[in-house]
Design a protein around this motif. Structure first.
Motif, PDB file in Angstrom:
ATOM      1  N   GLY A   1     -12.849 -29.058 -27.181  1.00 51.33           N
ATOM      2  CA  GLY A   1     -12.710 -28.341 -28.443  1.00 51.33           C
ATOM      3  C   GLY A   1     -11.470 -28.791 -29.200  1.00 51.33           C
ATOM      4  N   ASP A   2     -10.413 -29.173 -28.484  1.00 54.95           N
ATOM      5  CA  ASP A   2      -9.178 -29.619 -29.119  1.00 54.95           C
ATOM      6  C   ASP A   2      -9.318 -31.002 -29.754  1.00 54.95           C
ATOM      7  N   LEU A   3     -10.302 -31.783 -29.265  1.00 61.65           N
ATOM      8  CA  LEU A   3     -10.477 -33.137 -29.778  1.00 61.65           C
ATOM      9  C   LEU A   3     -11.175 -33.166 -31.138  1.00 61.65           C
ATOM     10  N   THR A   4     -11.880 -32.122 -31.475  1.00 63.72           N
ATOM     11  CA  THR A   4     -12.645 -32.146 -32.731  1.00 63.72           C
ATOM     12  C   THR A   4     -11.895 -31.518 -33.860  1.00 63.72           C
TER      13      THR A   4
ATOM     14  N   LEU B   1     -11.709 -25.196 -18.708  1.00 64.80           N
ATOM     15  CA  LEU B   1     -10.665 -26.109 -19.183  1.00 64.80           C
ATOM     16  C   LEU B   1     -11.254 -27.361 -19.817  1.00 64.80           C
ATOM     17  N   SER B   2     -12.329 -27.870 -19.243  1.00 63.51           N
ATOM     18  CA  SER B   2     -12.938 -29.065 -19.827  1.00 63.51           C
ATOM     19  C   SER B   2     -13.559 -28.748 -21.183  1.00 63.51           C
ATOM     20  N   ARG B   3     -14.128 -27.577 -21.329  1.00 63.37           N
ATOM     21  CA  ARG B   3     -14.683 -27.179 -22.634  1.00 63.37           C
ATOM     22  C   ARG B   3     -13.560 -26.982 -23.645  1.00 63.37           C
ATOM     23  N   SER B   4     -12.461 -26.390 -23.213  1.00 61.15           N
ATOM     24  CA  SER B   4     -11.323 -26.153 -24.103  1.00 61.15           C
ATOM     25  C   SER B   4     -10.729 -27.463 -24.571  1.00 61.15           C
ATOM     26  N   SER B   5     -10.607 -28.436 -23.679  1.00 55.66           N
ATOM     27  CA  SER B   5      -9.997 -29.716 -24.064  1.00 55.66           C
ATOM     28  C   SER B   5     -10.906 -30.481 -25.010  1.00 55.66           C
TER      29      SER B   5
END
Length: 113
Positions: A110-113, A104-108
């Motif tokens: 990824g959403d920021l970039t 989940l932390s990696r996914s979130s």
């Protein structure tokens, strides 16, 4: 008993005493001479030396002497055996939750970039 479990036992026995835990906490900041370790403790030098010997026998600290000054150092990686043992005691559900948290932390990010 596997050798590493003997190491776990020795480290846990050494850390069972609050004085020895206080010494390890102090040494986690930097090496110290014995007189510096003794200063905040309300005990005689021979008592502290006995505590240091237990920590050294357990492989938690090392010491070196130069002249009349003994310097004590926390042995790098000395507590890793506890981390390994504790990690093995975790339940599969805890491990799965950790993996989910990482995902989940990696996914979130990824959403920021």
């Amino acid at each position: 008993m596997p050798n590493y479990l003997e190491d776990v036992d020795a480290v846990l026995r050494a850390l069972a005493d609050p004085t020895r835990r206080a010494v390890v906490e102090r040494l986690s900041k930097s090496p110290a001479v014995v007189s510096e370790l003794l200063r905040p403790l309300s005990m005689a030098l021979p008592s502290l030396l006995q505590h240091l010997r237990i920590l050294e026998d357990a492989g938690v600290v090392t010491s070196s002497k130069q002249g009349r000054v003994r310097t004590v150092t926390l042995r790098p990686g000395a507590l890793d055996v506890l981390h390994l043992w504790l990690d093995q005691q975790r339940t599969p559900a805890e491990r799965q939750a950790d993996r989910l948290g990482i995902h989940l932390s990696r996914s979130s990010f990824g959403d920021l970039t």
